[in-house]
Design an enzyme around this catalytic site. Sequence first.
Site, PDB file in Angstrom:
ATOM      1  N   VAL A 276       0.869  -1.169   0.000  1.00 12.94           N
ATOM      2  CA  VAL A 276       0.000   0.000   0.000  1.00 12.94           C
ATOM      3  C   VAL A 276       0.909   1.222   0.000  1.00 12.94           C
ATOM      4  CG1 VAL A 276      -2.001  -1.065   1.148  1.00 12.94           C
ATOM      5  CG2 VAL A 276      -0.214  -0.005   2.533  1.00 12.94           C
ATOM      6  N   SER A 277       0.333   2.380  -0.336  1.00 16.61           N
ATOM      7  CA  SER A 277       1.151   3.584  -0.475  1.00 16.61           C
ATOM      8  C   SER A 277       1.446   4.306   0.837  1.00 16.61           C
ATOM      9  CB  SER A 277       0.471   4.573  -1.428  1.00 16.61           C
ATOM     10  OG  SER A 277       0.534   4.068  -2.739  1.00 16.61           O
TER      11      SER A 277
END
Length: 182
Positions: free
Chosen positions: A51-52
């Site tokens: 995920v970012s």
Amino acid sequence: RITLINWEKEGLITPVRTAKGRRRYKKEDIEKLLGMLEEKPKPKVILYARVSTKKQEEYLKNQIRRLEEYANSQGWQYEVISEIASGVNENRRGLLKLLNKIKRGEAEKVVIEYPDRLTRFGFEYLKSFMESFGVELIVLNGKENEEDANKELAEDLIAIVTSFAARIYGQRGGKKHDSNTG
């Protein structure tokens, strides 16, 4: 050769003797012994999740859970590599770890949920790289929360713009500095 003689003394291997008394060992016997000495094989399936941002940690946990459910349904032993990093970042520790494992022959399959979990750009290059090492890339394409996906895409786009802006302004700053020194 000394190892073979020691194994013979321990009764682990029996050679066939030639007419002149030379020892001849069966390849199968040696391979069997070497197989017993090796450590348990490491999992050859790698689950990769990303995920970012830290805010998406819950989504990361769910992504890993879905990947693990899939691997378990296939009866695979696996290793998980997960990270919190932008999909446009080229220096992700987890991705580099994954690519190094592939280069060392420590992976047969890589399982991801969506192409953009692996990378925002250049997915086909990475897929091609993996295939060149005989690694199968499995993309599950499960149901992704659209709101999370859009938010992450927006954050990645901001990261791209920020990166390019820094390059442009960095170059301009350098040119400006050079003209002042002349």
